[in-house]
Design a protein around this motif. Structure first.
Motif, PDB file in Angstrom:
ATOM      1  N   ILE A  71       0.874  -1.177   0.000  1.00 19.68           N
ATOM      2  CA  ILE A  71       0.000   0.000   0.000  1.00 19.68           C
ATOM      3  C   ILE A  71       0.910   1.225   0.000  1.00 19.68           C
ATOM      4  O   ILE A  71       1.703   1.420   0.923  1.00 19.68           O
ATOM      5  CB  ILE A  71      -0.928   0.013   1.218  1.00 19.68           C
ATOM      6  N   ARG A  72       0.780   2.036  -1.051  1.00 17.28           N
ATOM      7  CA  ARG A  72       1.632   3.217  -1.176  1.00 17.28           C
ATOM      8  C   ARG A  72       0.742   4.455  -1.259  1.00 17.28           C
ATOM      9  O   ARG A  72      -0.255   4.474  -1.988  1.00 17.28           O
ATOM     10  CB  ARG A  72       2.514   3.112  -2.423  1.00 17.28           C
ATOM     11  N   ASP A  73       1.095   5.475  -0.484  1.00 20.55           N
ATOM     12  CA  ASP A  73       0.365   6.741  -0.535  1.00 20.55           C
ATOM     13  C   ASP A  73       1.367   7.890  -0.610  1.00 20.55           C
ATOM     14  O   ASP A  73       2.542   7.725  -0.279  1.00 20.55           O
ATOM     15  CB  ASP A  73      -0.530   6.903   0.705  1.00 20.55           C
ATOM     16  N   ASN A  74       0.903   9.049  -1.072  1.00 21.00           N
ATOM     17  CA  ASN A  74       1.766  10.231  -1.142  1.00 21.00           C
ATOM     18  C   ASN A  74       1.349  11.259  -0.086  1.00 21.00           C
ATOM     19  O   ASN A  74       1.286  12.451  -0.320  1.00 21.00           O
ATOM     20  CB  ASN A  74       1.728  10.855  -2.537  1.00 21.00           C
ATOM     21  N   GLY A  75       1.042  10.708   1.124  1.00 21.57           N
ATOM     22  CA  GLY A  75       0.683  11.558   2.250  1.00 21.57           C
ATOM     23  C   GLY A  75       1.899  12.187   2.899  1.00 21.57           C
ATOM     24  O   GLY A  75       2.988  12.247   2.315  1.00 21.57           O
ATOM     25  N   VAL A  76       1.733  12.616   4.127  1.00 17.89           N
ATOM     26  CA  VAL A  76       2.766  13.388   4.821  1.00 17.89           C
ATOM     27  C   VAL A  76       4.023  12.571   5.099  1.00 17.89           C
ATOM     28  O   VAL A  76       5.111  13.107   5.268  1.00 17.89           O
ATOM     29  CB  VAL A  76       2.183  13.973   6.130  1.00 17.89           C
ATOM     30  N   GLY A  77       3.902  11.248   5.128  1.00 15.00           N
ATOM     31  CA  GLY A  77       5.056  10.412   5.413  1.00 15.00           C
ATOM     32  C   GLY A  77       5.290  10.249   6.907  1.00 15.00           C
ATOM     33  O   GLY A  77       4.690  10.936   7.744  1.00 15.00           O
ATOM     34  N   PHE A  78       6.191   9.326   7.246  1.00 10.55           N
ATOM     35  CA  PHE A  78       6.494   9.062   8.653  1.00 10.55           C
ATOM     36  C   PHE A  78       7.557  10.025   9.148  1.00 10.55           C
ATOM     37  O   PHE A  78       8.709   9.652   9.406  1.00 10.55           O
ATOM     38  CB  PHE A  78       6.955   7.604   8.840  1.00 10.55           C
ATOM     39  N   ASN A  79       7.160  11.300   9.323  1.00 12.68           N
ATOM     40  CA  ASN A  79       8.102  12.248   9.916  1.00 12.68           C
ATOM     41  C   ASN A  79       8.250  11.905  11.398  1.00 12.68           C
ATOM     42  O   ASN A  79       7.638  10.962  11.910  1.00 12.68           O
ATOM     43  CB  ASN A  79       7.619  13.689   9.712  1.00 12.68           C
ATOM     44  N   ASP A  80       9.054  12.672  12.088  1.00 15.98           N
ATOM     45  CA  ASP A  80       9.347  12.320  13.478  1.00 15.98           C
ATOM     46  C   ASP A  80       8.083  12.287  14.330  1.00 15.98           C
ATOM     47  O   ASP A  80       7.913  11.404  15.183  1.00 15.98           O
ATOM     48  CB  ASP A  80      10.345  13.321  14.071  1.00 15.98           C
ATOM     49  N   ALA A  81       7.176  13.233  14.100  1.00 17.93           N
ATOM     50  CA  ALA A  81       5.956  13.279  14.901  1.00 17.93           C
ATOM     51  C   ALA A  81       5.090  12.045  14.637  1.00 17.93           C
ATOM     52  O   ALA A  81       4.570  11.413  15.569  1.00 17.93           O
ATOM     53  CB  ALA A  81       5.178  14.554  14.588  1.00 17.93           C
ATOM     54  N   GLU A  82       4.934  11.697  13.356  1.00 21.21           N
ATOM     55  CA  GLU A  82       4.107  10.547  13.020  1.00 21.21           C
ATOM     56  C   GLU A  82       4.759   9.246  13.460  1.00 21.21           C
ATOM     57  O   GLU A  82       4.088   8.309  13.919  1.00 21.21           O
ATOM     58  CB  GLU A  82       3.822  10.519  11.513  1.00 21.21           C
ATOM     59  N   PHE A  83       6.088   9.181  13.336  1.00 24.16           N
ATOM     60  CA  PHE A  83       6.794   7.974  13.760  1.00 24.16           C
ATOM     61  C   PHE A  83       6.701   7.804  15.274  1.00 24.16           C
ATOM     62  O   PHE A  83       6.541   6.697  15.778  1.00 24.16           O
ATOM     63  CB  PHE A  83       8.245   8.045  13.314  1.00 24.16           C
ATOM     64  N   SER A  84       6.765   8.918  15.992  1.00 26.26           N
ATOM     65  CA  SER A  84       6.626   8.857  17.444  1.00 26.26           C
ATOM     66  C   SER A  84       5.241   8.356  17.824  1.00 26.26           C
ATOM     67  O   SER A  84       5.081   7.519  18.713  1.00 26.26           O
ATOM     68  CB  SER A  84       6.868  10.243  18.052  1.00 26.26           C
ATOM     69  N   ARG A  85       4.219   8.869  17.111  1.00 24.87           N
ATOM     70  CA  ARG A  85       2.864   8.429  17.411  1.00 24.87           C
ATOM     71  C   ARG A  85       2.678   6.955  17.064  1.00 24.87           C
ATOM     72  O   ARG A  85       1.997   6.211  17.778  1.00 24.87           O
ATOM     73  CB  ARG A  85       1.858   9.281  16.624  1.00 24.87           C
ATOM     74  N   PHE A  86       3.295   6.516  15.979  1.00 24.64           N
ATOM     75  CA  PHE A  86       3.215   5.124  15.574  1.00 24.64           C
ATOM     76  C   PHE A  86       3.794   4.214  16.652  1.00 24.64           C
ATOM     77  O   PHE A  86       3.328   3.094  16.859  1.00 24.64           O
ATOM     78  CB  PHE A  86       3.971   4.925  14.257  1.00 24.64           C
ATOM     79  N   ASN A  87       4.776   4.684  17.339  1.00 25.36           N
ATOM     80  CA  ASN A  87       5.451   3.893  18.373  1.00 25.36           C
ATOM     81  C   ASN A  87       4.924   4.184  19.768  1.00 25.36           C
ATOM     82  O   ASN A  87       5.619   3.967  20.751  1.00 25.36           O
ATOM     83  CB  ASN A  87       6.960   4.128  18.320  1.00 25.36           C
ATOM     84  N   THR A  88       3.711   4.696  19.845  1.00 20.03           N
ATOM     85  CA  THR A  88       3.062   4.918  21.129  1.00 20.03           C
ATOM     86  C   THR A  88       1.875   3.988  21.221  1.00 20.03           C
ATOM     87  O   THR A  88       0.931   4.100  20.452  1.00 20.03           O
ATOM     88  CB  THR A  88       2.598   6.386  21.275  1.00 20.03           C
ATOM     89  N   PHE A  89       1.937   3.052  22.153  1.00 19.27           N
ATOM     90  CA  PHE A  89       0.870   2.069  22.272  1.00 19.27           C
ATOM     91  C   PHE A  89      -0.397   2.723  22.799  1.00 19.27           C
ATOM     92  O   PHE A  89      -0.377   3.480  23.764  1.00 19.27           O
ATOM     93  CB  PHE A  89       1.316   0.945  23.216  1.00 19.27           C
ATOM     94  N   LYS A  90      -1.540   2.430  22.140  1.00 15.44           N
ATOM     95  CA  LYS A  90      -2.838   2.994  22.490  1.00 15.44           C
ATOM     96  C   LYS A  90      -2.795   4.511  22.514  1.00 15.44           C
ATOM     97  O   LYS A  90      -3.305   5.157  23.417  1.00 15.44           O
ATOM     98  CB  LYS A  90      -3.334   2.440  23.835  1.00 15.44           C
ATOM     99  N   ASP A  91      -2.208   5.075  21.512  1.00 12.58           N
ATOM    100  CA  ASP A  91      -2.169   6.531  21.372  1.00 12.58           C
ATOM    101  C   ASP A  91      -3.594   7.071  21.234  1.00 12.58           C
ATOM    102  O   ASP A  91      -4.406   6.526  20.512  1.00 12.58           O
ATOM    103  CB  ASP A  91      -1.347   6.892  20.122  1.00 12.58           C
ATOM    104  N   SER A  92      -3.913   8.147  21.947  1.00 11.99           N
ATOM    105  CA  SER A  92      -5.268   8.705  21.911  1.00 11.99           C
ATOM    106  C   SER A  92      -5.327  10.037  21.184  1.00 11.99           C
ATOM    107  O   SER A  92      -6.305  10.757  21.273  1.00 11.99           O
ATOM    108  CB  SER A  92      -5.787   8.896  23.354  1.00 11.99           C
ATOM    109  N   SER A  93      -4.263  10.398  20.451  1.00  8.04           N
ATOM    110  CA  SER A  93      -4.301  11.656  19.714  1.00  8.04           C
ATOM    111  C   SER A  93      -5.192  11.515  18.498  1.00  8.04           C
ATOM    112  O   SER A  93      -5.570  10.423  18.097  1.00  8.04           O
ATOM    113  CB  SER A  93      -2.890  12.063  19.281  1.00  8.04           C
ATOM    114  N   LYS A  94      -5.535  12.659  17.904  1.00  7.54           N
ATOM    115  CA  LYS A  94      -6.527  12.669  16.836  1.00  7.54           C
ATOM    116  C   LYS A  94      -6.045  11.928  15.595  1.00  7.54           C
ATOM    117  O   LYS A  94      -4.896  12.060  15.185  1.00  7.54           O
ATOM    118  CB  LYS A  94      -6.841  14.135  16.479  1.00  7.54           C
ATOM    119  N   GLY A  95      -6.952  11.169  14.984  1.00  5.23           N
ATOM    120  CA  GLY A  95      -6.625  10.476  13.731  1.00  5.23           C
ATOM    121  C   GLY A  95      -7.828   9.752  13.199  1.00  5.23           C
ATOM    122  O   GLY A  95      -8.612   9.204  13.960  1.00  5.23           O
TER     123      GLY A  95
END
Length: 704
Positions: free
Chosen positions: A83-107
């Motif tokens: 699955i390939r998309d041309n979205g914002v990419g895994f910048n540091d903020a998104e990568f940090s959120r990806f590595n947060t278990f049960k993250d409750s931030s908006k998405g």
């Protein structure tokens, strides 16, 4: 809880305060086989949305590629999917959120456990992403897995590299490889199937955002050769049927806090309705939309139609949006700051002007009834079904019981019975209090009689109400049995579809007294006579096997003449099986025979007498049974045939049956003669009698 913050050095991203082995145990593998794809697709939608908002770019693009190999039998074996998309990419903020278990931030519909589903299904999930940060472009590649090598590091993520990229267009590519378990769902997956699955899964989102959808392409490769290509576009999404503006008014607690006041202040909400084929939409649904996203956490229901209903093959999707809903968005995913009247914060909400979820729900549903008169028809049907259910079980109206059209019969009955149980508990508690207060009465006190009368009056009020409910259930069960009896006679049961006449007789027999049973107390022989359920008895046992209180009824040995007769003419008379035998007293026996509704009952007039003769003459001496009552029951009864066959039968004009007041049961070998009273009666007559008795019960209970 965070596993790690941004990591730029290659290596495992280990958990600091939790065990990934424990997480994998707690977060179970989804029962939806395509869940990893849905999770990754959701992330792509979210990444594109963030990219559009931050960079003002176009609607974006998502490409899903399925790679399979063709086997010799012309079937396919799944290899991988990207699955390939041309979205914002895994910048540091998104990568940090990806590595947060049960993250409750908006998405958008992000549940925070998608990566766990990745590793539950695939041995290897590789994510490559290019993103812009501090005006430079970087590439980050990491792998997810739950194999022992990863879990020994207390990790499921391994960062392969983080480097400056020559690419200057953000993208993310997720590659799923090596299925952990063989799956026909994946082996059969192609572009067409996946397209259908995505539309069904994301229908709410697609419908509301049909003009803003990214370009979505699906490609199917066999041996790296493109075999098919599909696209999800605006033309694939159901178009809205109607749009309507509804007004929702604010509420406020009155100054004396005695009531809720409806204010003139209002908000406008846009209601967008879709008629969707039932093959595409599983349930009728009502959803709130906030800033273009479906709010899953706020429960709001259609009140005029259940989730399962369909009208002319269509289901209804109702989406509600507006500035008011957008302004009530919160930082917690799927939650809006709109209180419920019954919620824990409703009291605080009333200190200021507010709109409740229930207000929105009512306004939208009222508007829908005007837009779609056909829903009113469905609503009335549900109301009639509820009325019939309440009448069937003699359930009183209770305003405290909230019934939804989505409640099935079982849940509706549970709700009423739960409410009833609470009331009965209260009644019992009051009875207990009255009894306890008797200890405090002083028989020598001047006001003793008055105090005693007070307690008596309290009991007189509550005990009848308690008994009425108990008897109501009793009568309700009988009513159901009678309705089933009527359906059998009318051949309306599905099992009667093969026109088997013997089956009808068996159905009636088992309804009244289950075959091979000795438990007359739990039978429905009351349909014949109220007293019959209290007598010892059995259903369709061989005569030689009959027992009363554990003692054999028939003798174990017979003399030569007795043996000759019992086995004469090629018969074995002791293996005959009367339909029902009951023993009300030591010297009495009731014999009941059921006949198919389609046979001429007069052909069997002597059958009961034969059973009576065998019981009179060949039982143990302990059982001196001399008085018999016989009931020959069928539907094919011609009175003249009966009276021609046995002249002692007389016609009863009250309830349309024939009876023989007394016939002799001959005693052989110097035994004293017995006697038998016999009735020949129709099933329909029994039903008429039983209905009358039950209606008398109902009148006494005040039940209509």
């Amino acid at each position: 809880m965070r596993d790690s913050l941004v990591q730029k050095e290659p290596g495992f991203i280990t958990a600091r305060d939790l065990s990934f082995a424990g997480i994998l145990h707690d977060v179970k593998k989804s029962g939806t086989s395509l869940q990893p794809i849905f999770e990754a697709f959701t992330n792509s939608i979210e990444a594109i949305k963030i990219g559009v908002n931050e960079g003002g770019r176009d609607k974006g693009k998502i490409i899903i590629s399925i790679f399979s190999e063709e086997k010799t039998d012309q079937s396919f074996e799944f290899k991988s999917l990207t699955i390939r998309d041309n979205g914002v990419g895994f910048n540091d903020a998104e990568f940090s959120r990806f590595n947060t278990f049960k993250d409750s931030s908006k998405g958008f519909k992000n549940l925070g456990s998608g990566r766990v589903q990745y590793v539950h299904f695939f041995d290897t999930t590789t994510i490559t992403s290019v993103f812009c940060q501090d005006e430079n472009y970087y590439e980050r590649e990491f792998v997810l897995s739950k194999n022992k090598y990863f879990l020994n590091k207390n990790a499921i993520v391994n960062l392969k590299h983080y480097k400056i990229s020559t690419e200057e267009h953000p993208y993310t590519k997720v590659t799923f490889s090596n299925l952990l378990e063989k799956s026909n769902v994946y082996n059969n997956l192609n572009a067409v199937i996946l397209k259908d699955e995505l539309i069904k899964r994301y229908l709410h989102f697609f419908c509301f955002n049909s003009k803003l959808l990214p370009k979505i392409e699906l490609k199917f490769y066999v041996g790296n050769i493109l075999k098919d290509s599909q696209e999800i576009s605006e033309t694939d999404i159901p178009k809205f049927d109607k749009k309507e503006i509804v007004n929702v008014f604010y509420s406020k607690l009155s100054y004396d806090a005695s009531k809720i006041e409806i204010l003139e202040k209002k908000e406008e909400l846009e209601v967008t309705s879709f008629k969707v084929s039932k093959n595409l939409l599983d349930n009728n649904d009502l959803k709130l939309i906030s800033k273009g996203e479906v709010v899953e956490g706020t429960k709001i229901n259609l009140s005029g139609i259940s989730k399962a209903d369909n009208i002319n093959g269509n289901k209804y999707l109702i989406l509600v949006s507006g500035n008011f809903i957008d302004e009530r968005d919160t930082n917690l995913r799927g939650e809006l700051d709109i209180p419920r009247k019954q919620g824990s914060n409703s009291f605080d909400a009333f200190h200021s002007e507010t709109i409740f979820i229930e207000d929105i729900e009512k306004s939208v549903n009222d508007g829908l009834l005007k837009l779609y008169p056909e829903i009113e028809v469905i609503k009335k049907k549900h109301e009639n079904d509820l009325k019939e259910l309440k009448e069937m079980f003699f359930i009183d109206d209770d305003n405290e019981v909230e019934i939804s059209f989505n409640d099935d019969d079982k849940r509706i009955l549970e709700k009423y019975y739960e409410a009833q149980a609470k009331k009965e508990a209260k009644i019992d508690a009051n009875i207990k209090k009255s009894i306890d207060r008797l200890d405090d009465l002083d028989t020598s006190a001047p006001n003793y009689e008055e105090e005693l009368e007070i307690e008596i009056n309290k009991l007189v009020k509550v005990i009848p109400e308690q008994n009425k409910r108990t008897l109501s259930h009793y009568v309700a069960r009988r009513k159901l049995v009678l309705e089933l009896f009527q359906k059998i006679l009318d051949k309306k049961l599905k099992i009667q579809g093969d026109d088997s006449r013997n089956k009808d007789e068996s159905l009636i027999h088992n309804l009244l007294f289950h075959q091979k049973s000795t438990n007359s107390y739990d039978s429905d022989l009351w349909i014949i006579n109220e007293d019959f359920i209290y007598f010892r008895g059995n259903s369709e046992f061989k005569l030689k096997d009959l027992e009363i209180r554990g003692e054999k009824v028939f003798k174990n040995s017979f003399d030569e003449e007795e043996t000759r007769y019992l086995k004469s003419l090629g018969e074995n008379r002791l293996i005959k099986r009367p339909d029902v035998l009951l023993f009300p007293e030591e010297s009495k026996c009731i014999i009941i025979e059921f006949k198919s509704p389609y046979v001429n009952v007069s052909s069997h007039l002597t059958q009961i007498n034969t059973y009576a003769s065998l019981i009179r003459n060949y039982t143990n001496d302990n059982f001196e049974i001399k008085t018999f009552f016989g009931y020959l029951i069928g539907e094919g009864i011609e009175p003249r045939d009966v009276q021609a066959g046995v002249t002692t039968f007389e016609h009863s004009y009250n309830f349309d049956y024939l009876y023989s007041p007394s016939q002799k049961v001959t005693g052989f070998d110097s035994k004293e003669n017995g006697s038998i009273y016999t009735e020949v009666i129709k099933y329909s007559t029994l039903l008429q009698r039983a209905k009358l008795r039950n209606s008398i019960f109902m009148e006494r209970l005040g039940i209509k």
